[in-house]
Scaffold this motif. Structure first.
Motif, PDB file in Angstrom:
ATOM      1  N   ARG A 141      50.416   8.794  75.375  1.00 39.38           N
ATOM      2  CA  ARG A 141      50.522   8.199  76.781  1.00 39.38           C
ATOM      3  C   ARG A 141      49.321   7.309  76.669  1.00 39.38           C
ATOM      4  O   ARG A 141      48.356   7.493  76.109  1.00 39.38           O
ATOM      5  CB  ARG A 141      50.896   8.937  78.009  1.00 39.38           C
ATOM      6  CG  ARG A 141      51.823   9.941  77.612  1.00 39.38           C
ATOM      7  CD  ARG A 141      52.236  10.894  78.675  1.00 39.38           C
ATOM      8  NE  ARG A 141      53.189  12.029  78.113  1.00 39.38           N
ATOM      9  CZ  ARG A 141      53.630  12.632  79.086  1.00 39.38           C
ATOM     10  NH1 ARG A 141      53.765  12.583  80.344  1.00 39.38           N
ATOM     11  NH2 ARG A 141      54.639  13.717  78.432  1.00 39.38           N
ATOM     12  N   THR A 255      66.738  12.614  74.128  1.00 41.28           N
ATOM     13  CA  THR A 255      65.838  13.661  74.619  1.00 41.28           C
ATOM     14  C   THR A 255      64.521  13.551  74.140  1.00 41.28           C
ATOM     15  O   THR A 255      64.335  13.297  72.854  1.00 41.28           O
ATOM     16  CB  THR A 255      66.490  14.844  74.152  1.00 41.28           C
ATOM     17  OG1 THR A 255      67.862  15.122  74.391  1.00 41.28           O
ATOM     18  CG2 THR A 255      65.610  16.220  74.573  1.00 41.28           C
ATOM     19  N   ARG A 258      58.073  17.407  73.133  1.00 41.41           N
ATOM     20  CA  ARG A 258      56.428  17.128  72.853  1.00 41.41           C
ATOM     21  C   ARG A 258      56.301  18.281  71.999  1.00 41.41           C
ATOM     22  O   ARG A 258      56.415  19.363  72.306  1.00 41.41           O
ATOM     23  CB  ARG A 258      55.932  17.076  74.173  1.00 41.41           C
ATOM     24  CG  ARG A 258      54.205  17.312  74.266  1.00 41.41           C
ATOM     25  CD  ARG A 258      53.737  17.136  75.646  1.00 41.41           C
ATOM     26  NE  ARG A 258      54.280  17.873  76.600  1.00 41.41           N
ATOM     27  CZ  ARG A 258      53.652  19.011  76.674  1.00 41.41           C
ATOM     28  NH1 ARG A 258      52.755  19.543  76.025  1.00 41.41           N
ATOM     29  NH2 ARG A 258      54.287  20.120  77.646  1.00 41.41           N
ATOM     30  N   GLU A 324      60.673  20.563  75.645  1.00 42.44           N
ATOM     31  CA  GLU A 324      61.097  19.223  76.372  1.00 42.44           C
ATOM     32  C   GLU A 324      60.188  18.680  77.186  1.00 42.44           C
ATOM     33  O   GLU A 324      59.350  19.035  77.798  1.00 42.44           O
ATOM     34  CB  GLU A 324      62.514  19.560  77.286  1.00 42.44           C
ATOM     35  CG  GLU A 324      63.608  20.028  76.432  1.00 42.44           C
ATOM     36  CD  GLU A 324      64.993  20.107  77.232  1.00 42.44           C
ATOM     37  OE1 GLU A 324      64.845  19.955  78.504  1.00 42.44           O
ATOM     38  OE2 GLU A 324      65.854  20.471  76.792  1.00 42.44           O
ATOM     39  N   SER A 325      59.928  17.447  77.068  1.00 39.62           N
ATOM     40  CA  SER A 325      59.095  16.707  77.791  1.00 39.62           C
ATOM     41  C   SER A 325      59.547  16.065  79.034  1.00 39.62           C
ATOM     42  O   SER A 325      60.870  15.716  78.940  1.00 39.62           O
ATOM     43  CB  SER A 325      58.306  15.589  76.795  1.00 39.62           C
ATOM     44  OG  SER A 325      57.541  14.512  77.726  1.00 39.62           O
ATOM     45  N   GLU A 326      58.789  15.918  80.154  1.00 39.21           N
ATOM     46  CA  GLU A 326      59.158  15.287  81.443  1.00 39.21           C
ATOM     47  C   GLU A 326      59.000  13.601  81.191  1.00 39.21           C
ATOM     48  O   GLU A 326      59.497  13.030  82.249  1.00 39.21           O
ATOM     49  CB  GLU A 326      58.446  15.773  82.618  1.00 39.21           C
ATOM     50  CG  GLU A 326      57.093  15.159  82.634  1.00 39.21           C
ATOM     51  CD  GLU A 326      56.042  15.522  81.445  1.00 39.21           C
ATOM     52  OE1 GLU A 326      55.002  14.839  81.555  1.00 39.21           O
ATOM     53  OE2 GLU A 326      56.165  16.648  80.937  1.00 39.21           O
ATOM     54  N   ARG A 327      58.588  13.306  80.291  1.00 40.96           N
ATOM     55  CA  ARG A 327      58.463  11.937  80.276  1.00 40.96           C
ATOM     56  C   ARG A 327      59.642  10.972  80.221  1.00 40.96           C
ATOM     57  O   ARG A 327      60.544  11.274  79.567  1.00 40.96           O
ATOM     58  CB  ARG A 327      57.325  11.509  78.995  1.00 40.96           C
ATOM     59  CG  ARG A 327      57.021   9.631  78.789  1.00 40.96           C
ATOM     60  CD  ARG A 327      55.825   9.879  77.634  1.00 40.96           C
ATOM     61  NE  ARG A 327      55.762   8.446  77.150  1.00 40.96           N
ATOM     62  CZ  ARG A 327      55.059   8.037  76.139  1.00 40.96           C
ATOM     63  NH1 ARG A 327      54.561   9.208  75.346  1.00 40.96           N
ATOM     64  NH2 ARG A 327      54.817   6.952  75.711  1.00 40.96           N
ATOM     65  N   ASP A 328      59.624   9.736  80.783  1.00 34.56           N
ATOM     66  CA  ASP A 328      61.068   8.976  80.867  1.00 34.56           C
ATOM     67  C   ASP A 328      60.515   7.489  80.029  1.00 34.56           C
ATOM     68  O   ASP A 328      59.467   6.913  80.688  1.00 34.56           O
ATOM     69  CB  ASP A 328      61.302   8.587  82.204  1.00 34.56           C
ATOM     70  CG  ASP A 328      62.572   7.746  82.213  1.00 34.56           C
ATOM     71  OD1 ASP A 328      62.943   7.136  81.391  1.00 34.56           O
ATOM     72  OD2 ASP A 328      63.286   7.705  83.293  1.00 34.56           O
ATOM     73  N   PRO A 338      49.397  15.159  78.532  1.00 37.87           N
ATOM     74  CA  PRO A 338      50.306  16.277  79.294  1.00 37.87           C
ATOM     75  C   PRO A 338      49.443  17.510  79.088  1.00 37.87           C
ATOM     76  O   PRO A 338      48.753  18.002  78.123  1.00 37.87           O
ATOM     77  CB  PRO A 338      51.438  16.393  78.690  1.00 37.87           C
ATOM     78  CG  PRO A 338      51.286  15.857  77.222  1.00 37.87           C
ATOM     79  CD  PRO A 338      50.223  14.671  77.407  1.00 37.87           C
TER      80      PRO A 338
END
Length: 338
Positions: A141, A255, A258, A324-328, A338
């Motif tokens: 990021r 999906t 990370r 699973e990552s929370e990024r959109d 993160p």
């Protein structure tokens, strides 16, 4: 007969073929690589189809510059193995002034780096050993840290999103550095060690551009070349370099996973409890492998197996673990790691 006619053709290991197209209208500069690893042929086939379309007029470049390298590592391709003398997708940086290239891949890198320097966007086409579905890999990021500072995460995420894979994976260099520290007993890796984990995409980001690695599927998957071919078209459309497809639907949100850890194989007697495929889901406490001495390695949390390699050499990566990552990817990424 001229001297040029008398000269025998150069062996494939000494020739890097580069195909370039420049539209009269200025625009983005995209470079597409195939065959960075010699036994990964899907990118080469996808590029070949795109070249034929451009040559025949079935596909027209409207703006910008497109460069395609069908076989980025000719020696590895001739040998039909992952590497020539070493992994081209590691220590991807030009030879320092006054020094000689250390090996074949360093000589190739000295040719490829100026090409990447002249472009804005990289699409690097790969495949993988274990069974599994195609996926894209992206970088960090936006951040101003020391490991991999970056400011184009949203654009990179958009490219990954439009390639149409069901999954996108982030976090490669973070976990590579953590793996080095793990092997050194917790001591942080120095810059020279981390440099070996930097490949084509990391180099592209360091030069102000951005890049996505597309893993098109298993090496022998007959669908993988089509995945590569579609991805080239998708990247060109996204960048406005070819005409839009009026029938194309918005890409579904993939999906996003990370990477959070890497586990090395310590002994040739280490074994998996079963044959894993990339993105196999595991539950917390579920056995993954057994060490030579009988100790069971179990998942510390719910997650996914990535890049399992039952043939890994002792002291090298055995498997990665992702959550699973929370990024959109549809939204500008939050800064920081993160």
């Amino acid at each position: 007969m001229t001297e040029q006619q008398q000269r025998p053709p150069a062996p494939i290991s000494d020739v890097l073929r580069v195909h370039g197209f420049a539209a009269l209208e200025p625009g983005p500069k995209l470079i597409v690589l195939g065959g960075v690893h010699g036994d990964e042929t899907c990118g080469t086939e996808g590029i070949a189809r795109t070249l034929a379309e451009l040559d025949s007029g079935a596909l027209t470049l409207l703006r910008g510059r497109l460069t395609m390298v069908p076989v980025a590592n000719p020696l590895a391709r001739r040998l039909m193995r992952r590497e020539g003398e070493r992994n081209l997708n590691r220590l991807f940086q030009p030879t320092r002034a006054g020094e000689q290239p250390a090996d074949y891949e360093s000589r190739i890198t000295d040719l490829l780096c100026p090409l990447l320097d002249a472009h804005d966007v990289l699409l690097d086409l790969h495949s993988f050993q274990s069974a599994g579905e195609a996926f894209a890999m992206i970088g960090p990021r936006d951040n101003s840290g020391t490991l991999e500072p970056f400011s184009r995460a949203y654009e990179e995420g958009q490219l990954a999103l439009h390639l149409g894979t069901p999954r996108v994976v982030e976090g490669w260099l973070d976990i590579y550095a953590a793996g080095l520290a793990q092997r050194a007993g917790g001591k942080p890796a120095d810059d020279s060690a981390i440099a070996f984990g930097k490949g084509t995409n990391e180099y592209m980001r360091s030069r102000g551009g951005y890049g996505v690695t597309l893993e098109c599927g298993q090496h022998q998957d007959p669908a993988a070349p089509e995945v590569a071919h579609r991805a080239i078209h998708a990247a060109l459309r996204l960048l406005g370099m070819i005409g839009a497809d009026p029938q194309a639907a918005p890409p579904p949100a993939p999906t996003l996973l990370r990477l959070v850890s890497v586990t090395d194989r310590d002994s040739e007697d280490d074994r998996f409890v079963r044959e894993w495929a990339t993105f196999d889901r595991v539950a917390r406490g579920e056995p993954i492998g057994v060490r030579a001495g009988g100790r069971v390695l179990a998942a510390e949390r719910d997650g996914f197996i990535v890049f399992p390699n039952s043939a890994a050499l002792p002291g090298t990566e055995w498997f990665y673990f992702a959550v699973e990552s929370e990024r959109d990817l549809r939204q500008p990424a939050a800064s920081g790691r993160p």
